[in-house]
Design a protein around this motif. Structure first.
Motif, PDB file in Angstrom:
ATOM      1  N   SER A 170       0.189 -17.412  34.626  1.00 30.06           N
ATOM      2  CA  SER A 170      -0.347 -15.952  34.672  1.00 30.06           C
ATOM      3  C   SER A 170       0.258 -15.190  35.837  1.00 30.06           C
ATOM      4  CB  SER A 170      -2.024 -16.163  34.599  1.00 30.06           C
ATOM      5  OG  SER A 170      -2.308 -16.908  33.551  1.00 30.06           O
ATOM      6  N   MET A 190      -6.019  -8.481  35.535  1.00 32.32           N
ATOM      7  CA  MET A 190      -5.576  -9.467  36.956  1.00 32.32           C
ATOM      8  C   MET A 190      -4.889  -8.235  37.735  1.00 32.32           C
ATOM      9  SD  MET A 190      -4.253 -12.706  35.239  1.00 32.32           S
ATOM     10  CE  MET A 190      -5.446 -13.905  34.655  1.00 32.32           C
ATOM     11  N   THR A 197      -4.943 -12.272  40.142  1.00 34.25           N
ATOM     12  CA  THR A 197      -4.572 -13.427  39.234  1.00 34.25           C
ATOM     13  C   THR A 197      -5.467 -14.506  39.533  1.00 34.25           C
ATOM     14  OG1 THR A 197      -2.130 -12.795  38.814  1.00 34.25           O
ATOM     15  CG2 THR A 197      -3.025 -14.827  38.424  1.00 34.25           C
TER      16      THR A 197
END
Length: 342
Positions: A40, A255, A271
């Motif tokens: 991610s 995020m 994140t």
């Protein structure tokens, strides 16, 4: 030490701490969560290279992640499995099988090429028009993935990818992407792009070709997204087009926005924070549902809380946790102030 170098060292140290810490704990669930966090991070930092420097929101980022995942899948699924995984695959592709590392690079190149072809006219747009067209591009990419059965197996789940994304690989790629994002931010293109973000008219008057600058950043973001998609594909090993649509887009943007879209530090912080919160909320939701007797199931708690958190951050800190300055810059300024007062 110059603050960009200090920032890079600190963020790489954070990535190393996540990787080493999860390995030392030795719990498989935590290892999977940490690996997913690093993947991610690759995607969020990739989005920051465009969104943070240009000031334009891009919904299409997850679409390029999907392109990368499917490109790597087609290139790496063993030839003997392609007949089952991709029954409609073109004949000349059925014998193609390359190493996952090369396929990940190819995934980034394919995503970048598609971005280069389709995005340049869109880079002339700003404000609401740019946001709407980026969302339209996401819809186009999702529709292509959902219907091009020969390469994606259509809306059905594609399986058979070799599982090659382990913690060390994810950590190395995440660290490299952070360095690339910081280098781009400090480059001439990045500085001119941020100038256009603050005042398009003034930047254009100084000779900045704003559409071309945005185009470069968009291609770089798509390249990173393609690599991130390949990493994720070789981590999860089976997926469908719905994995690259609205839910994932919302999560990645959350995020970045909560951490601070204008800084790479914000991308990393957002994140980590949202991944921890997301996993905690999912665990709470599962516990509440397990405790209930079949009635009154809790559904959507995770998404609702994250949405409310993003609203709260936008009200209290519109720029996110790290709105303007990287962590290295903050620490350098703090040290200089202490030296002056000493």
């Amino acid at each position: 030490m110059k603050h960009p170098y200090l920032t890079a060292l600190i963020l790489i140290a954070v990535i190393a701490l996540i990787a080493v810490g999860s390995q030392m704990i030795g719990i498989r669930l935590y290892d999977r969560i940490a690996t997913n966090l690093l993947i991610s991070l690759v995607l969020v930092v990739g989005l920051q290279t465009f969104m943070g420097n240009s000031g334009l929101l891009s919904f299409a980022h997850i679409g390029f992640m999907g392109l990368g995942a499917y490109t790597s899948a087609v290139l790496t699924i063993p030839a003997q499995m392609k007949g089952m995984a991709l029954p409609d695959l073109y004949e000349f592709m059925k014998v193609v099988e390359i190493s996952p590392m090369l396929a990940m690079l190819a995934a980034g190149v394919v995503a970048a090429l598609v971005a280069a072809v389709v995005a340049y006219p869109l880079m002339r747009l700003s404000d609401a028009a740019a946001v709407i067209t980026s969302f339209a591009l996401l819809v186009v990419l999702y529709t292509v993935m959902n219907n091009w059965s020969a390469l994606t197996n259509g809306p059905r789940t594609l399986f058979g990818l070799p599982k090659t994304t382990e913690m060390p690989i994810a950590a190395i790629v995440a660290a490299v992407v952070v360095v690339v994002a910081l280098a781009f931010k400090e480059s001439r293109t990045g500085k001119l792009l941020r100038a256009s973000r603050e005042d398009e008219v003034a930047a254009a008057a100084l000779g900045a070709n704003i559409p071309h600058l945005r185009w470069r950043a968009f291609i770089l973001a798509a390249f990173i997204a393609g690599i991130g998609g390949a990493l994720w594909g070789h981590f999860i090993t089976s997926f469908a087009p719905k994995a690259f649509y609205l839910k994932e887009t919302f999560l990645i943007i959350t995020m970045l926005v909560i951490g601070g879209a204008n800084t790479v530090t914000g991308a990393v912080a957002g994140t980590v924070l949202i991944t921890v919160a997301y996993e905690g909320l999912r665990g709470t939701e599962a516990t509440l549902n397990a405790a209930s007797s079949g009635s009154g199931q809790v559904i959507g708690l995770t998404e609702i809380v994250l949405a409310l958190a993003m609203i709260a951050v936008m009200i209290v800190r519109p720029g996110g946790l790290f709105p303007n300055r990287e962590i290295g810059h903050i620490l350098t300024r703090s040290r200089r102030k202490k030296e002056k007062t000493a």
